[in-house]
Enzyme design. Structure first.
Site, mmCIF file in Angstrom:
data_model
loop_
_atom_site.group_PDB
_atom_site.id
_atom_site.type_symbol
_atom_site.label_atom_id
_atom_site.label_comp_id
_atom_site.label_asym_id
_atom_site.label_seq_id
_atom_site.Cartn_x
_atom_site.Cartn_y
_atom_site.Cartn_z
ATOM 1 N N GLY A 83 0.826 -1.216 0.000
ATOM 2 C CA GLY A 83 0.000 0.000 0.000
ATOM 3 C C GLY A 83 0.850 1.251 0.000
ATOM 4 O O GLY A 83 2.075 1.191 0.098
ATOM 5 N N GLY A 85 2.704 3.594 1.427
ATOM 6 C CA GLY A 85 3.324 3.808 2.733
ATOM 7 C C GLY A 85 3.978 5.170 2.837
ATOM 8 O O GLY A 85 4.363 5.617 3.911
ATOM 9 N N ASP A 245 3.481 -5.023 -7.527
ATOM 10 C CA ASP A 245 2.982 -3.737 -7.012
ATOM 11 C C ASP A 245 3.534 -2.561 -7.814
ATOM 12 O O ASP A 245 3.057 -1.432 -7.669
ATOM 13 C CB ASP A 245 3.316 -3.570 -5.521
ATOM 14 C CG ASP A 245 4.785 -3.780 -5.226
ATOM 15 O OD1 ASP A 245 5.296 -4.864 -5.540
ATOM 16 O OD2 ASP A 245 5.431 -2.856 -4.702
ATOM 17 N N ASN A 246 4.526 -2.812 -8.658
ATOM 18 C CA ASN A 246 5.051 -1.752 -9.521
ATOM 19 C C ASN A 246 4.652 -1.989 -10.978
ATOM 20 O O ASN A 246 5.308 -1.504 -11.896
ATOM 21 C CB ASN A 246 6.571 -1.678 -9.396
ATOM 22 C CG ASN A 246 6.996 -1.219 -8.013
ATOM 23 O OD1 ASN A 246 6.241 -0.548 -7.310
ATOM 24 N ND2 ASN A 246 8.198 -1.590 -7.592
ATOM 25 N N ASP A 255 7.135 3.902 -10.803
ATOM 26 C CA ASP A 255 8.183 3.711 -9.782
ATOM 27 C C ASP A 255 9.580 3.662 -10.373
ATOM 28 O O ASP A 255 10.008 2.648 -10.905
ATOM 29 C CB ASP A 255 7.916 2.472 -8.917
ATOM 30 C CG ASP A 255 6.992 2.802 -7.767
ATOM 31 O OD1 ASP A 255 6.290 3.825 -7.855
ATOM 32 O OD2 ASP A 255 6.971 2.058 -6.770
#
Ligand code: AMP
Ligand code: MG
Length: 480
Positions: A83, A85, A245-246, A255
């Protein structure tokens, strides 16, 4: 500014409502006016007011800031909760063409998803992301954009104390493969479906009415990733950390941590300090993208068909289409780089033979293709890049046979072979000057050069030069 905040309308489990942390001494480093204009943002004039906005001290009217939940496979290991962060989504704006964009602050403080982290970002990674993402955009690679960077006036502690900064980035959307994994791992298929519907509406409205919109969604994401990775490989880009997640659902590069552009061509190149096994090496990128898409398929599979076996088959069929699609895109891209846009098998083999010679002689990837444009006529400067003259002259002979030796060919090649990429050593020099001496001259200069990568820019030839041995950067870091 008109915020839509559609993500904040989704169920509460999708995010945390959170305000960006206040910072002590905000200072604007750069605002991307051209991007702000294309988003039709109505921004104040003063640097002070802008600095307050782009550090999160002032939250714009209409914005409902949230941190988005997601999970992800990091280097192949599943992490059920990641998530935002250190990021906050301010919301979504729409311009008069109807294009919608998410605006996010990165480095804006802790959230529910920070785990052990401080929610902050040092200045170095902010400069890196700003410069590389804008360079990618100018190179016609789908990417998140950089809207602003601002210093916080605070110190961030990594191995050493570093100046802190906030990056404001813009995407057509920030949903990742890992966002689907977040809900699928919790067996929350209602949310998987809600997210799929959201993404269909937001990113792939053209397939919303297909027979099976979820299969069509999966196909669309696979196609976008195939195209993206092919584009990366045609400019020598190594993402460095293509965890799920990227991996963006919209097909944009997201990212810019330990990423790098290659200098000399090496298909096995790895720069990331944390990639010990070469999982995300240059030539592994298509395989890894397919692996990430298999994870996405696993999340969506129950939406493909009520019969689990049929659903599996459909998912597999879509996934099997990835490699041919990537190959088609990469072939097209590489053949255009050598001026043979037909992209047939013979032309592709010729292009690959050139890559083999470049690899063997450690030839600079970007400069070789740029000088090849001139070799439509005079071949001397191009061949001088190689240590073995005989082989490259043979290659030129075979190439000239297939080439339409005209000025149009040369011009077409110049439109796909950039003179300027964000070279690691130049980026490193810009970051050093900013971090050590608070001097942003090199950062701004680099951005000016990289905004026009396909022009010759005779006044900036030093930015096209590969690094001297002592300047060479062999490792890049994620800055987390
Ligand atoms: P990244 O490697 O940047 O893709 O980040 C992976 C995960 O670590 C994401 O969930 C980030 O939000 C989180 N993260 C990275 N850096 C920090 C930080 N300084 N503070 C809190 N979370 C972080
Ligand atoms: Mg990330």
């Amino acid at each position: 500014m008109r915020f839509i905040n559609s993500y904040a309308r989704l169920p509460e489990s999708f995010y945390e409502r959170i305000q960006p942390a206040r910072v002590t001494a905000p200072r604007l480093i750069r605002l991307n006016r051209e991007l702000a204009d294309s988003l039709e943002l109505d921004l104040p004039e003063s640097d002070e007011a802008l600095a307050a906005i782009f550090t999160g001290n002032t939250v714009l009217e209409g914005s409902e800031p949230i941190a988005q939940a997601y999970a992800g496979h990091q280097f192949g290991q599943f992490v059920p909760q990641l998530g935002d962060g250190r990021a906050v989504l301010l919301g979504e704006v729409q311009n008069s063409q109807g294009d919608r964009f998410d605006i996010q602050l990165k480095g804006s403080g802790r959230t529910r998803y920070s785990r052990g982290g401080d929610g902050r970002s040092p200045l170095g990674p902010v400069i890196r992301e700003y410069v590389v993402s804008e360079a990618m955009h100018a190179l016609n690679v789908p990417t998140t954009r950089a809207l602003a960077m601002a210093a916080t006036g605070e110190t961030v502690f990594r191995e050493t104390p570093l100046p802190g900064a906030v990056m404001t980035r813009v995407a057509s959307g920030f949903v990742r493969v890992g966002t689907f994994e977040f809900f699928a791992a919790r067996q929350d298929m209602t949310s998987v479906k809600t997210l799929a519907d959201y993404v269909l509406e937001r990113h792939y409205p053209e397939v919303r009415r297909s027979d099976n919109p979820y299969v069509a969604l999966f196909e669309s994401v696979c196609r976008a990733q195939a195209q993206l990775v092919a584009r990366w490989m045609c400019v020598g880009f190594i993402h460095g950390v293509i965890n799920t997640d990227n991996t963006s659902i919209s097909g944009e590069t997201i990212d810019f941590g330990p990423c790098a552009f290659m200098d000399h061509y090496d298909p096995t190149a790895v720069f990331s300090s944390i990639d010990h096994m070469g999982r995300y090496a240059f030539n592994q990128q298509p395989t890894i993208a397919a692996w990430n898409l298999a994870c996405l398929g696993g999340c969506l599979v129950s939406l493909f068909d009520t019969d689990p076996d049929k659903a599996q088959d459909v998912g597999k069929r879509v996934l099997d289409g990835f490699v041919p699609e990537f190959t088609r895109r990469y072939t097209e891209g590489l053949c255009a780089k050598i001026g043979l846009p037909g992209g047939g098998e013979t032309d592709f083999e010729l292009a690959r033979e050139l890559l083999r010679l470049m690899h063997r002689d450690r030839v600079d990837f970007t400069n070789a293709f740029r000088l090849l444009c001139e070799a439509v006529g005079n071949t001397d400067r191009f061949t001088a890049l190689f240590s073995s003259q005989e082989d490259i002259r043979n290659w030129i002979g075979n190439w000239h046979v297939r080439l339409d030796n005209t000025e149009e060919t040369r011009q077409a090649m110049r439109r796909v072979n950039p003179a300027f990429i964000p070279r690691n050593h130049r980026l490193e020099q810009a970051i050093r000057a900013a971090e050590d001496d608070n001097d942003f001259t090199l950062t701004h200069r680099l951005l000016e050069v990289l905004a026009r990568p396909y022009e010759d820019q005779p006044e900036n030839t030093e930015y096209a030069a590969p690094p001297q041995p002592e300047e060479r950067v062999t490792q890049t870091f994620c800055g987390t």
